[in-house]
Design a protein around this motif. Structure first.
Motif, PDB file in Angstrom:
ATOM      1  N   TRP A  26      73.044  70.516  10.927  1.00 29.44           N
ATOM      2  CA  TRP A  26      74.165  71.466  10.843  1.00 29.44           C
ATOM      3  C   TRP A  26      74.071  72.544  11.920  1.00 29.44           C
ATOM      4  O   TRP A  26      75.080  73.044  12.400  1.00 29.44           O
ATOM      5  CB  TRP A  26      74.162  72.179   9.481  1.00 29.44           C
ATOM      6  CG  TRP A  26      74.524  71.343   8.298  1.00 29.44           C
ATOM      7  CD1 TRP A  26      73.737  71.084   7.212  1.00 29.44           C
ATOM      8  CD2 TRP A  26      75.779  70.685   8.035  1.00 29.44           C
ATOM      9  NE1 TRP A  26      74.402  70.296   6.303  1.00 29.44           N
ATOM     10  CE2 TRP A  26      75.662  70.042   6.776  1.00 29.44           C
ATOM     11  CE3 TRP A  26      76.978  70.573   8.744  1.00 29.44           C
ATOM     12  CZ2 TRP A  26      76.700  69.302   6.211  1.00 29.44           C
ATOM     13  CZ3 TRP A  26      78.009  69.828   8.184  1.00 29.44           C
ATOM     14  CH2 TRP A  26      77.861  69.204   6.936  1.00 29.44           C
ATOM     15  N   GLU A  27      72.831  72.931  12.223  1.00 28.40           N
ATOM     16  CA  GLU A  27      72.630  74.065  13.144  1.00 28.40           C
ATOM     17  C   GLU A  27      72.505  73.609  14.602  1.00 28.40           C
ATOM     18  O   GLU A  27      72.020  74.359  15.454  1.00 28.40           O
ATOM     19  CB  GLU A  27      71.396  74.852  12.723  1.00 28.40           C
ATOM     20  CG  GLU A  27      71.519  75.553  11.363  1.00 28.40           C
ATOM     21  CD  GLU A  27      71.222  74.630  10.177  1.00 28.40           C
ATOM     22  OE1 GLU A  27      70.686  73.520  10.400  1.00 28.40           O
ATOM     23  OE2 GLU A  27      71.531  75.006   9.033  1.00 28.40           O
ATOM     24  N   SER A  28      72.890  72.350  14.883  1.00 33.44           N
ATOM     25  CA  SER A  28      72.889  71.796  16.242  1.00 33.44           C
ATOM     26  C   SER A  28      71.510  71.564  16.843  1.00 33.44           C
ATOM     27  O   SER A  28      71.370  71.394  18.060  1.00 33.44           O
ATOM     28  CB  SER A  28      73.703  72.667  17.214  1.00 33.44           C
ATOM     29  OG  SER A  28      74.998  72.846  16.744  1.00 33.44           O
ATOM     30  N   CYS A  76      73.817  66.908   6.597  1.00 34.33           N
ATOM     31  CA  CYS A  76      73.217  66.953   7.936  1.00 34.33           C
ATOM     32  C   CYS A  76      71.976  67.821   7.944  1.00 34.33           C
ATOM     33  O   CYS A  76      71.730  68.555   8.903  1.00 34.33           O
ATOM     34  CB  CYS A  76      74.238  67.477   8.932  1.00 34.33           C
ATOM     35  SG  CYS A  76      75.743  66.489   8.966  1.00 34.33           S
ATOM     36  N   ASN A  77      71.189  67.729   6.870  1.00 35.44           N
ATOM     37  CA  ASN A  77      69.941  68.506   6.826  1.00 35.44           C
ATOM     38  C   ASN A  77      68.778  67.631   7.278  1.00 35.44           C
ATOM     39  O   ASN A  77      67.773  67.468   6.576  1.00 35.44           O
ATOM     40  CB  ASN A  77      69.723  69.050   5.413  1.00 35.44           C
ATOM     41  CG  ASN A  77      70.825  70.007   5.013  1.00 35.44           C
ATOM     42  OD1 ASN A  77      70.939  71.092   5.583  1.00 35.44           O
ATOM     43  ND2 ASN A  77      71.669  69.605   4.080  1.00 35.44           N
ATOM     44  N   THR A  78      68.923  67.060   8.470  1.00 25.65           N
ATOM     45  CA  THR A  78      67.971  66.062   8.958  1.00 25.65           C
ATOM     46  C   THR A  78      66.597  66.648   9.267  1.00 25.65           C
ATOM     47  O   THR A  78      65.635  65.899   9.432  1.00 25.65           O
ATOM     48  CB  THR A  78      68.521  65.370  10.222  1.00 25.65           C
ATOM     49  OG1 THR A  78      68.775  66.371  11.211  1.00 25.65           O
ATOM     50  CG2 THR A  78      69.808  64.620   9.925  1.00 25.65           C
ATOM     51  N   GLU A  79      66.501  67.989   9.322  1.00 23.25           N
ATOM     52  CA  GLU A  79      65.204  68.624   9.607  1.00 23.25           C
ATOM     53  C   GLU A  79      64.148  68.335   8.537  1.00 23.25           C
ATOM     54  O   GLU A  79      62.967  68.538   8.764  1.00 23.25           O
ATOM     55  CB  GLU A  79      65.381  70.147   9.775  1.00 23.25           C
ATOM     56  CG  GLU A  79      65.827  70.900   8.527  1.00 23.25           C
ATOM     57  CD  GLU A  79      67.340  70.966   8.324  1.00 23.25           C
ATOM     58  OE1 GLU A  79      68.065  70.178   8.955  1.00 23.25           O
ATOM     59  OE2 GLU A  79      67.784  71.804   7.518  1.00 23.25           O
ATOM     60  N   HIS A  80      64.575  67.812   7.375  1.00 23.57           N
ATOM     61  CA  HIS A  80      63.616  67.532   6.293  1.00 23.57           C
ATOM     62  C   HIS A  80      63.086  66.106   6.310  1.00 23.57           C
ATOM     63  O   HIS A  80      62.185  65.770   5.551  1.00 23.57           O
ATOM     64  CB  HIS A  80      64.246  67.816   4.931  1.00 23.57           C
ATOM     65  CG  HIS A  80      64.881  69.158   4.844  1.00 23.57           C
ATOM     66  ND1 HIS A  80      64.146  70.322   4.873  1.00 23.57           N
ATOM     67  CD2 HIS A  80      66.185  69.529   4.779  1.00 23.57           C
ATOM     68  CE1 HIS A  80      64.984  71.359   4.796  1.00 23.57           C
ATOM     69  NE2 HIS A  80      66.211  70.903   4.757  1.00 23.57           N
ATOM     70  N   TYR A  81      63.664  65.243   7.146  1.00 26.02           N
ATOM     71  CA  TYR A  81      63.223  63.838   7.136  1.00 26.02           C
ATOM     72  C   TYR A  81      63.258  63.184   8.515  1.00 26.02           C
ATOM     73  O   TYR A  81      63.085  61.964   8.611  1.00 26.02           O
ATOM     74  CB  TYR A  81      64.026  63.027   6.106  1.00 26.02           C
ATOM     75  CG  TYR A  81      65.534  63.161   6.211  1.00 26.02           C
ATOM     76  CD1 TYR A  81      66.195  64.226   5.606  1.00 26.02           C
ATOM     77  CD2 TYR A  81      66.284  62.223   6.912  1.00 26.02           C
ATOM     78  CE1 TYR A  81      67.578  64.350   5.693  1.00 26.02           C
ATOM     79  CE2 TYR A  81      67.658  62.336   7.005  1.00 26.02           C
ATOM     80  CZ  TYR A  81      68.306  63.401   6.397  1.00 26.02           C
ATOM     81  OH  TYR A  81      69.670  63.533   6.488  1.00 26.02           O
TER      82      TYR A  81
END
Ligand code: G3P
Ligand code: CA
Ligand code: CA
Length: 289
Positions: free
Chosen positions: A220-222, A237-242
């Motif tokens: 989400w935060e690009s 779109c919280n891909t930072e966790h996986y």
């Protein structure tokens, strides 16, 4: 006995483990010499067993401190601090820099010339507990997760990750969440879709589909991430966790690092957005075939 095998192993001129397997009929898993197209000699690990063998270890992604914020050891994101003016971070996904050694690949980051020199078709990925000695890497029971691709997808992206990430830069603000790179189906060698889900937190489980390896995700935060191992982001779109690896800027800055926000709800709590402790404390070994 192990050293005896090494003693009997000739130094061949070969550019990949696939060539050692095919041309010289080498069949033992272990450390071999390889040569780049320019004639530079280096050593790496060959998996001569999985799916007919011939898999070359080209890199490992290791998280030395989940509390780091793009600090020392974050070679697959940035070691220069969370900084929007350095959108590529250290840039190692798409340059010819190399670091580490094969025997320390579960204790620190590793990248050898095969990463950019080998023209490959498929990949395999091993999540191996941090600090596990090389002679135990091929024990299936030791692995957290192991899989490979078999659709020759790298042919479409220049033959290796160096080329793929030129096409899909791991760069802050390069695009939006829908601009992710390819998601490739995987064949499991240890684990399955159910065990893959459990390696990540309950909240991320609602936004990915297991059974894939995905390249260049954007949150989400690009912020850009390089690899979502075992999964394909679908909704949210919280891909930072996986997803792992990254460019040089994340928001908030706690997320900047090689395993960006695997500890969002505290390390290994296996609740909320946090990844499991076993996943967070395992190195990600990347092989080409
Ligand atoms: O990545 C999760 C974070 O963006 C916010 O999650 O559940 O606190 O709204 P939440
Ligand atoms: Ca690292
Ligand atoms: Ca988020």
């Amino acid at each position: 006995e192990r050293l005896e095998k090494v003693r009997n192993r000739s130094i061949r001129v070969a550019r990949s483990c696939k060539e050692l397997r095919g041309r010289y009929d080498e069949r033992e898993d272990g450390v071999y010499y390889l040569t780049t197209g320019n004639g530079m000699l280096y050593q790496t690990y060959c998996d001569m067993t999985t799916a007919g063998g011939g898999w070359t270890l080209v890199a490992s992604v290791h998280e030395n401190s989940i509390y780091g914020r793009c600090t020392v050891g974050d070679r697959w994101s940035s070691q220069q601090g969370n900084n929007a003016d350095l959108p590529d971070g250290d840039g190692n996904w798409s340059n010819r820099n190399t670091f580490g050694t094969v025997e320390s690949a579960t204790s620190d980051d590793f990248k050898n010339p095969g990463y950019y020199d080998i023209t490959a078709e498929d990949m395999s990925v091993w999540h191996i507990p941090n600090n596990l000695p090389l002679e135990f890497w091929n024990l299936e029971a030791a692995a957290v997760l192991r899989y490979h691709t078999e659709n020759r997808f790298l042919r479409l992206y220049g033959g290796n990750l160096f080329q793929l990430f030129k096409q899909y830069p791991v760069r802050y603000k390069v695009g939006t969440c829908s601009d992710r790179g390819p998601a490739i189906p995987i064949v499991y060698d240890h684990g399955d879709v159910e065990s893959t889900k459990k390696l990540y937190g309950p909240n991320p489980r609602r936004e990915f589909e297991p059974g894939f390896i995905t390249f260049r995700a954007i949150n989400w935060e690009s912020a850009a991430m390089a690899i979502c191992s075992g999964v394909k982001p679908t909704v949210g779109c919280n891909t930072e966790h996986y997803c792992i690896g990254g460019g040089g800027y994340f928001n908030p800055e706690e997320q900047c690092g090689d395993f960006p926000s695997f500890d969002y709800d505290r390390l290994g709590k296996e609740q909320g957005w946090s990844a499991s402790k076993e996943m967070t404390e395992a190195a990600v070994l990347l092989f080409y075939h």
